[in-house]
Enzyme design. Structure first.
Site, PDB file in Angstrom:
ATOM      1  N   HIS A 110      41.080  26.779  35.223  1.00 43.12           N
ATOM      2  CA  HIS A 110      42.465  26.555  35.641  1.00 43.12           C
ATOM      3  C   HIS A 110      42.874  25.085  35.478  1.00 43.12           C
ATOM      4  CE1 HIS A 110      42.127  30.251  38.440  1.00 43.12           C
ATOM      5  NE2 HIS A 110      43.025  30.546  37.527  1.00 43.12           N
ATOM      6  N   CYS A 138      41.486  26.515  45.811  1.00 43.12           N
ATOM      7  CA  CYS A 138      41.763  27.937  45.540  1.00 43.12           C
ATOM      8  C   CYS A 138      41.622  28.831  46.762  1.00 43.12           C
ATOM      9  CB  CYS A 138      40.918  28.445  44.391  1.00 43.12           C
ATOM     10  SG  CYS A 138      39.200  28.277  44.690  1.00 43.12           S
TER      11      CYS A 138
HETATM   12  C1  CIR Z   1      38.612  34.205  39.079  1.00 39.10           C
HETATM   13  O1  CIR Z   1      38.005  34.098  38.019  1.00 39.10           O
HETATM   14  O2  CIR Z   1      39.785  34.565  39.118  1.00 39.10           O
HETATM   15  C2  CIR Z   1      37.879  33.892  40.358  1.00 39.10           C
HETATM   16  N1  CIR Z   1      36.513  34.313  40.226  1.00 39.10           N
HETATM   17  C3  CIR Z   1      37.956  32.437  40.694  1.00 39.10           C
HETATM   18  C4  CIR Z   1      39.347  31.970  40.963  1.00 39.10           C
HETATM   19  C5  CIR Z   1      39.407  30.546  41.392  1.00 39.10           C
HETATM   20  N2  CIR Z   1      40.745  30.157  41.619  1.00 39.10           N
HETATM   21  C6  CIR Z   1      41.193  28.924  41.560  1.00 39.10           C
HETATM   22  O3  CIR Z   1      40.446  28.003  41.245  1.00 39.10           O
HETATM   23  N3  CIR Z   1      42.467  28.705  41.806  1.00 39.10           N
END
Ligand code: CIR
Length: 257
Positions: A160, A247
């Site tokens: 991201h 997140c």
């Molecule tokens: C994903 O791949 O969507 C989740 N395993 C991790 C999301 C992490 N989100 C973020 O850094 N905003």
């Protein structure tokens, strides 16, 4: 008041989406303890932690940041790039409706909130496997009435935009220059991660403090040298799911209810 929206770690976390990491065993009990300590860190910074009802069947539900973009005037409800994550959206939106008018992205837009960095009146949108140009275009239209400019920026090498760059001051950014270009962020001043800690650009800045992963001590020293109060949190288990510190929450100011 300061609100921190969170959601419990799912017992199915080990089946999470993975893009850049190989799958490793995840100790869910440990992830829960680390998440509880993270929520305590938010509380110690004055936030009232409000939990969205748990979704045990949704592995990535703990990563609420991806579900919305919360600005002072509105919350834009995202359309996550990973189709398996779209079932996370409605309960988070229902909770946000208590605090902000809601706006929605529609197909073909896909966007994860982790790809959005709002810096004053400029909203940077990372172009990643999760977030597309349609989303940037829709955000531009939705946010124009509130005076925001929307700027798509290239991201490479990480999941991201906010894996690569986060805000640590009014015009100050913590950044990994291998994954984004400092020149794309106008006159904001970059602080670079220690080169030995490429994953260290994700910090959660709350009014002079940063909630920050304990696994990046060298970059933590750089943050402390900036005069920031560094609040280290252990996040080894959520890191195996490609999660960082921004997140796991949506933090914003709201009228006391
Ligand atoms: C994903 O791949 O969507 C989740 N395993 C991790 C999301 C992490 N989100 C973020 O850094 N905003």
């Amino acid at each position: 008041m300061l609100v921190g929206i969170t959601r419990a770690v799912s017992p199915t976390l080990a089946q999470c989406q993975l893009t850049h990491l190989a799958r490793e065993p995840i100790d869910v009990a440990r992830a829960e303890a680390q998440h509880a300590a993270y929520e305590d860190a938010l509380r110690s910074l004055g936030a009232e932690v409000v939990r969205v009802p748990p979704a045990p069947e949704l592995p990535d539900a703990v990563f609420v940041e991806d579900i919305a973009v919360v600005l002072d005037e509105v919350a834009v409800i995202a359309r996550p790039g990973a189709p398996t994550r779209r079932a996370e959206v409605d309960p988070v939106a229902a909770m946000l409706a208590d605090f902000r008018p809601l706006l929605h992205l529609t197909p073909p837009a896909t966007l994860d909130g982790g790809d959005v960095l709002a810096l004053g009146a400029t909203v940077y949108v990372g172009m990643t496997t999760r977030t597309n140009l349609d989303a940037a275009g829709q955000l531009r239209t939705l946010l124009k009435p509130f005076g925001y400019a929307v700027v798509p920026v290239p991201v490479s090498g990480c999941l991201h935009l906010k894996s690569a760059v986060t805000q640590i001051g009014e015009r100050r950014l913590l950044m990994n220059p291998e994954w984004v270009r400092a020149a794309d962020f106008g006159d904001a001043e970059p602080l670079f991660v220690d080169p030995a800690e490429p994953g260290g650009a994700n910090a959660l800045w709350i009014e002079g403090s940063v909630v920050y992963p304990a696994q990046f001590p060298r970059t933590a020293e750089r943050l402390a040298a900036e005069g920031l109060r560094v609040m280290p949190v252990e996040c080894s288990e959520l890191a195996k799911a490609e999660g960082g510190v921004t997140c796991c929450s949506l933090v914003f100011r709201a009228e006391a209810t």
